[in-house]
Write a protein that holds these residues in place. Sequence first.
Motif, PDB file in Angstrom:
ATOM      1  N   LEU A  82      73.367 -47.269 -86.752  1.00 27.14           N
ATOM      2  CA  LEU A  82      73.229 -46.961 -85.337  1.00 27.14           C
ATOM      3  C   LEU A  82      73.041 -48.300 -84.610  1.00 27.14           C
ATOM      4  CD1 LEU A  82      72.686 -45.035 -82.908  1.00 27.14           C
ATOM      5  CD2 LEU A  82      70.258 -45.199 -83.512  1.00 27.14           C
ATOM      6  N   ILE A  83      73.914 -48.585 -83.644  1.00 24.09           N
ATOM      7  CA  ILE A  83      73.816 -49.836 -82.893  1.00 24.09           C
ATOM      8  C   ILE A  83      72.914 -49.600 -81.691  1.00 24.09           C
ATOM      9  CG2 ILE A  83      75.053 -51.717 -81.805  1.00 24.09           C
ATOM     10  CD1 ILE A  83      75.726 -51.261 -84.775  1.00 24.09           C
ATOM     11  N   GLY A  84      71.843 -50.376 -81.599  1.00 20.73           N
ATOM     12  CA  GLY A  84      70.819 -50.158 -80.595  1.00 20.73           C
ATOM     13  C   GLY A  84      71.247 -50.519 -79.185  1.00 20.73           C
ATOM     14  N   GLY A  85      70.372 -50.194 -78.250  1.00 13.94           N
ATOM     15  CA  GLY A  85      70.642 -50.431 -76.843  1.00 13.94           C
ATOM     16  C   GLY A  85      71.582 -49.433 -76.230  1.00 13.94           C
ATOM     17  N   SER A  86      72.019 -48.438 -76.998  1.00  7.91           N
ATOM     18  CA  SER A  86      73.050 -47.518 -76.521  1.00  7.91           C
ATOM     19  C   SER A  86      72.508 -46.160 -76.085  1.00  7.91           C
ATOM     20  CB  SER A  86      74.118 -47.323 -77.615  1.00  7.91           C
ATOM     21  OG  SER A  86      73.558 -46.817 -78.813  1.00  7.91           O
ATOM     22  N   PHE A  87      71.181 -46.019 -76.049  1.00  4.99           N
ATOM     23  CA  PHE A  87      70.577 -44.783 -75.557  1.00  4.99           C
ATOM     24  C   PHE A  87      69.720 -45.015 -74.314  1.00  4.99           C
ATOM     25  CE2 PHE A  87      71.683 -43.145 -79.752  1.00  4.99           C
ATOM     26  CZ  PHE A  87      72.098 -41.857 -79.445  1.00  4.99           C
ATOM     27  N   LEU A 130      72.215 -37.536 -84.257  1.00  5.76           N
ATOM     28  CA  LEU A 130      72.263 -38.607 -85.241  1.00  5.76           C
ATOM     29  C   LEU A 130      72.140 -38.108 -86.671  1.00  5.76           C
ATOM     30  CD1 LEU A 130      72.352 -41.592 -85.987  1.00  5.76           C
ATOM     31  CD2 LEU A 130      69.921 -41.752 -85.416  1.00  5.76           C
ATOM     32  N   ALA A 131      71.220 -37.206 -86.939  1.00 11.73           N
ATOM     33  CA  ALA A 131      70.998 -36.751 -88.317  1.00 11.73           C
ATOM     34  C   ALA A 131      72.262 -36.141 -88.907  1.00 11.73           C
ATOM     35  CB  ALA A 131      69.850 -35.747 -88.357  1.00 11.73           C
ATOM     36  N   ALA A 132      72.932 -35.294 -88.135  1.00 10.63           N
ATOM     37  CA  ALA A 132      74.161 -34.669 -88.634  1.00 10.63           C
ATOM     38  C   ALA A 132      75.242 -35.718 -88.887  1.00 10.63           C
ATOM     39  CB  ALA A 132      74.656 -33.633 -87.636  1.00 10.63           C
ATOM     40  N   ALA A 133      75.345 -36.716 -87.998  1.00  9.25           N
ATOM     41  CA  ALA A 133      76.365 -37.747 -88.172  1.00  9.25           C
ATOM     42  C   ALA A 133      76.122 -38.567 -89.432  1.00  9.25           C
ATOM     43  CB  ALA A 133      76.385 -38.657 -86.950  1.00  9.25           C
ATOM     44  N   LEU A 134      74.865 -38.811 -89.768  1.00  7.77           N
ATOM     45  CA  LEU A 134      74.543 -39.621 -90.945  1.00  7.77           C
ATOM     46  C   LEU A 134      74.965 -38.954 -92.251  1.00  7.77           C
ATOM     47  CD1 LEU A 134      70.992 -40.857 -89.892  1.00  7.77           C
ATOM     48  CD2 LEU A 134      73.019 -42.297 -90.182  1.00  7.77           C
ATOM     49  N   THR A 135      75.099 -37.659 -92.253  1.00  4.09           N
ATOM     50  CA  THR A 135      75.436 -36.929 -93.487  1.00  4.09           C
ATOM     51  C   THR A 135      76.937 -36.682 -93.647  1.00  4.09           C
ATOM     52  OG1 THR A 135      75.088 -34.784 -92.405  1.00  4.09           O
ATOM     53  CG2 THR A 135      73.184 -35.802 -93.470  1.00  4.09           C
ATOM     54  N   ASP A 136      77.754 -37.150 -92.703  1.00  4.19           N
ATOM     55  CA  ASP A 136      79.205 -36.949 -92.768  1.00  4.19           C
ATOM     56  C   ASP A 136      79.829 -38.064 -93.604  1.00  4.19           C
ATOM     57  OD1 ASP A 136      81.876 -36.405 -92.395  1.00  4.19           O
ATOM     58  OD2 ASP A 136      81.901 -36.973 -90.265  1.00  4.19           O
ATOM     59  N   GLU A 137      79.717 -37.969 -94.910  1.00  5.62           N
ATOM     60  CA  GLU A 137      80.123 -39.050 -95.810  1.00  5.62           C
ATOM     61  C   GLU A 137      81.585 -39.443 -95.644  1.00  5.62           C
ATOM     62  OE1 GLU A 137      78.074 -40.671 -97.649  1.00  5.62           O
ATOM     63  OE2 GLU A 137      76.303 -39.403 -97.442  1.00  5.62           O
ATOM     64  N   ALA A 138      82.482 -38.465 -95.672  1.00  5.96           N
ATOM     65  CA  ALA A 138      83.911 -38.784 -95.590  1.00  5.96           C
ATOM     66  C   ALA A 138      84.262 -39.386 -94.239  1.00  5.96           C
ATOM     67  CB  ALA A 138      84.741 -37.524 -95.847  1.00  5.96           C
ATOM     68  N   GLY A 139      83.727 -38.812 -93.179  1.00 12.94           N
ATOM     69  CA  GLY A 139      84.018 -39.319 -91.842  1.00 12.94           C
ATOM     70  C   GLY A 139      83.514 -40.737 -91.641  1.00 12.94           C
ATOM     71  N   LEU A 140      82.324 -41.041 -92.152  1.00 13.50           N
ATOM     72  CA  LEU A 140      81.760 -42.378 -92.010  1.00 13.50           C
ATOM     73  C   LEU A 140      82.569 -43.411 -92.777  1.00 13.50           C
ATOM     74  CD1 LEU A 140      77.971 -41.481 -92.322  1.00 13.50           C
ATOM     75  CD2 LEU A 140      79.162 -42.198 -90.252  1.00 13.50           C
TER      76      LEU A 140
END
Length: 426
Positions: A331-336, A384-394
């Motif tokens: 997660l790149i900071g400063g973006s929220f 964020l939590a759901a995105a972190l678990t998307d192994e193939a997409g990441l």
Amino acid sequence: MADRADRARTGPVLRGYLLASRLIPALAPRHLRKRLALGKEDPDRWREKLGAATAARPAGRLVWFNAVGLGEVLALRGLIEAMAARDAALSFLVTSSARSSAQVVAANLPERTLHQFLPLDAPAYLARFLDHWRPDLSVWAEQELWPGAVVATARRGIPLALVNARITPEGFARRQRARGLFRDLMSRFARVDAQDDGTAERLRALGAEQVQVSGSLKIAGPPLSAAPEALEAARAALAGRKPWLAASTHDADEAEAIAAMRALADDPAWLLLLVPRDIARAEAVAAELEAAGLPHARRSRGELPGPEHKVWLADSYGELGLWYRLADRALIGGSFDATEGHNPWEAARLGAAILHGPCTANFRADYEALDAAGAARQLAPGELAAALTDEAGLAAMAQKAQALVAQSRDALAPLAGQLLELMERR
């Protein structure tokens, strides 16, 4: 280059500035000593700001690069390497202003490259600097120009180039109020390169001539370095864990990261590597982790994370190259929040999939290019939590981002060659 120096404009604002700058030596030493007492200047190198070099000039031709912030300095490395590949006899000098930049820059400089602090903008200091270094080409990055340094360099017939320029609409509005000064300075540059079409239009409106669009140098720089011993120890400590990185964070980013870790709590393998943008906030961040019930280890204390830890708080300076090597998603900071984003390319170069919030105005073109290529993913709060678990997409995102980096690195060769040509015309 003498013809350009002859045609350079010196309007009343620039003349007034140059006259006033002669007074700087009356105040500068005392001011720098005060900053030295506060730890804001390097005790071994503060006299560089008075033009006193602390390194010998290399033999042969020398290219002088100047940038203001750490990010801008690091972005120059790819261009330096591209120029060095064309002329193996070249040496390079990089100058910046902030003490905080020196440590990181020193660990990441290309071969045949030295770092010094830019002298204060007084004629006496600049003369001392230029007498010692005698550069054959002066390359300025971004758009923060020191009028005295630009004028002094041009008067010696040293060709000037401006690269990686980026001016936002807000920055353009500010510069319009001093349009005459900006126009006078730009008349001394033999080459001007902008990051994007919008910046090119604004530069032309401010008086710049023959502006070209070359893209952002931040994409093509080499990866940040990491100490081999620290990397080996960290990888051993993280064996069997699922590390993910929150880099250059601020309050709002940390709130998202903490919420994601709590949502992932059922799997003890997850480990957050949390790197605050300002390490002076480390105590406050640690308190937030405690309040959220997330046990943590702290890098500043030499602690390695154990199985009981959910977070490794990276409260150390200048180690982003280490943290990006330890995680394959970031997660790149400063973006929220109103910070409006930080540089995503450091993650891309080291193979981390890029996740970011909706606030990225400071790097709008970069994030738009990444998102359009499927090389990054914008998240809304709570996703964020759901995105972190998307192994193939990441994994697919990381590969696409690295392809963009490779493409940009190949595009540096023409710019490097064109800058070298400026020296031949001298």
